[in-house]
Enzyme design. Structure first.
Site, mmCIF file in Angstrom:
data_model
loop_
_atom_site.group_PDB
_atom_site.id
_atom_site.type_symbol
_atom_site.label_atom_id
_atom_site.label_comp_id
_atom_site.label_asym_id
_atom_site.label_seq_id
_atom_site.Cartn_x
_atom_site.Cartn_y
_atom_site.Cartn_z
ATOM 1 N N LYS A 167 -13.459 4.237 -4.041
ATOM 2 C CA LYS A 167 -14.626 5.107 -4.190
ATOM 3 C C LYS A 167 -15.844 4.535 -3.463
ATOM 4 C CE LYS A 167 -13.384 6.395 -8.902
ATOM 5 N NZ LYS A 167 -13.437 5.277 -9.866
ATOM 6 N N LYS B 60 -7.357 -0.578 0.890
ATOM 7 C CA LYS B 60 -6.980 0.502 -0.022
ATOM 8 C C LYS B 60 -8.059 1.586 -0.091
ATOM 9 C CE LYS B 60 -9.235 -1.445 -3.977
ATOM 10 N NZ LYS B 60 -9.488 -1.392 -5.354
ATOM 11 N N LYS C 108 -16.386 -8.598 -4.391
ATOM 12 C CA LYS C 108 -17.706 -8.078 -4.763
ATOM 13 C C LYS C 108 -18.812 -9.017 -4.276
ATOM 14 C CE LYS C 108 -16.260 -4.534 -7.175
ATOM 15 N NZ LYS C 108 -16.373 -3.182 -6.665
HETATM 16 P P1 AMP Z 1 -11.137 2.242 -10.461
HETATM 17 O O1 AMP Z 1 -11.477 3.460 -9.666
HETATM 18 O O2 AMP Z 1 -11.355 0.980 -9.684
HETATM 19 O O3 AMP Z 1 -11.727 2.239 -11.817
HETATM 20 O O4 AMP Z 1 -9.547 2.262 -10.672
HETATM 21 C C1 AMP Z 1 -8.928 3.049 -11.664
HETATM 22 C C2 AMP Z 1 -7.427 2.987 -11.512
HETATM 23 O O5 AMP Z 1 -7.023 3.505 -10.241
HETATM 24 C C3 AMP Z 1 -6.860 1.563 -11.600
HETATM 25 O O6 AMP Z 1 -5.641 1.613 -12.316
HETATM 26 C C4 AMP Z 1 -6.594 1.198 -10.162
HETATM 27 O O7 AMP Z 1 -5.542 0.262 -10.025
HETATM 28 C C5 AMP Z 1 -6.203 2.540 -9.569
HETATM 29 N N1 AMP Z 1 -6.517 2.580 -8.124
HETATM 30 C C6 AMP Z 1 -7.749 2.603 -7.570
HETATM 31 N N2 AMP Z 1 -7.658 2.645 -6.220
HETATM 32 C C7 AMP Z 1 -6.326 2.642 -5.926
HETATM 33 C C8 AMP Z 1 -5.568 2.698 -4.700
HETATM 34 N N3 AMP Z 1 -6.161 2.784 -3.516
HETATM 35 N N4 AMP Z 1 -4.213 2.691 -4.800
HETATM 36 C C9 AMP Z 1 -3.595 2.632 -6.012
HETATM 37 N N5 AMP Z 1 -4.240 2.586 -7.179
HETATM 38 C C10 AMP Z 1 -5.592 2.593 -7.152
#
Ligand code: AMP
Length: 333
Positions: free
Chosen positions: A199, A196, A113
């Protein structure tokens, strides 16, 4: 015997993508059958990027709708908003005393970040792992279904819990573990072949659960590839491996076998490969997308679910805070 407790959440920073689904939400749906599940929308976490109020509210609703559309069932688990549980910020304050500057600065997500948004390195970003730890500990969870990107935060959660227990000579907080039904934690790749799916990386690098068949086809056709194989059974470049990994998730065994064979005998045509993947992605996601559309129009139902989940989550968190106040010597008047 009491069911094991599990907690996990997704930040309302936009529509959910395949990474959220395979890394987290698909596990919520399975876990709600056997665990006492607390699944939430991490709205406080999303404040680090200062979203507009209307956008945040819309994104919160979107995540709730998508949870439900994926099969998260409020009759089998507790579905709530993080901000509906005031015990979370209270416990966050307490746990900030158990998190050290050096370890917070070493967090891979924090470093990322700092690199990506140097003009907005706020204290909330630094203490993000503390808030995440508290989300988990407030319900005294044992297992946390998350993607691979959250593994380090889970280690920090365990450290904070251990420190609290050790400082007060109690065995109060469990040391939670990251959980997946796969053999290892999942990481879904970005369509641009770099890192990865996320969003924050932009429209064309993500497959969203709400994408329609046409945009899925177009996105897959634009996905990054590499040079074609020139020798049989060549190792796959990362961009190609990523596409095969996605195919493994959404296409049939026959389709997977067919394109692996084409790769191995060097006759693969990336146009055909990506077209098939786009179509299979559309078929796989169609039932979720249809449910998203239906549920989005039912604000009354959504509000009922959120209200009910909020009060169940508060009830559990209230007991934890009562215990914690007693352990640390703060009296409740
Ligand atoms: P976030 O969108 O960062 O709040 O992530 C929410 C959940 O989605 C968390 O458990 C992350 O580990 C999972 N997550 C987000 N992006 C990925 C990705 N590219 N591959 C696997 N898990 C993901």
């Amino acid at each position: 015997m009491a069911k094991e407790i599990t907690v996990s959440g997704v930040r309302p920073t936009g529509r959910q993508h395949l990474g959220n689904y395979f890394g987290a939400v698909i596990n919520f749906v399975k876990m709600q059958e056997h665990f006492n599940g607390y699944f939430f929308v991490a709205d406080y976490h999303s404040l680090t990027t200062h979203p507009k109020a209307a956008d945040l509210a819309a994104n919160v609703k979107q995540i709730v709708v998508e949870y439900l559309a994926c099969g998260v069932d409020p009759n089998k688990c507790t579905l709530y908003l993080q901000s509906a549980v005031p015990q979370i910020p209270e416990l966050y304050l307490v746990f900030n005393m158990f998190a050290y500057l050096g370890e917070l600065e070493r967090s891979a997500t924090f470093k990322e970040k700092v690199r990506d948004q140097p003009d907005n390195v706020n204290a909330g970003l630094l203490t993000y792992p503390v808030l995440m730890a508290v989300d988990i500990l407030v319900h005294k969870a044992a297992k946390v279904p998350v993607g691979k990107d959250q593994q380090q935060h889970l280690e920090m959660t365990r450290d904070f819990a251990k420190r609290f227990n050790h400082t007060y000579g109690v065995d109060y907080f469990p040391e939670p573990e990251a959980f997946s039904y796969e053999t290892s934690l999942v990481s879904i790749p970005s369509l641009d072949g770099v890192g990865k799916m996320s969003k924050s990386k932009g429209e064309n690098t993500c497959i969203y659960l709400a994408d329609d068949a046409d945009s899925l086809r177009k996105k897959m056709m634009k996905a990054k590839t590499a040079d074609s194989p020139t020798a049989p059974n060549s190792p796959k470049p990362i961009e190609i491996q990523n596409l095969f990994d996605l195919m493994q998730l959404v296409s049939s065994a026959e389709t997977n076998a067919f394109f692996h064979e084409k790769w191995n005998d060097t006759t693969i045509r990336y146009g055909d490969f990506k077209k098939q993947l786009g179509e299979d992605m559309g078929t796989y996601l169609a039932p979720i997308r249809e449910k998203i559309e239906k549920l989005s129009a039912n604000d009354k139902l959504l509000n009922e679910i959120i209200n009910d989940g909020g009060s169940k989550a508060r009830q559990n968190a209230t007991q934890t805070l009562k215990d914690v106040r007693e352990i640390i010597g703060i009296k409740s008047y």
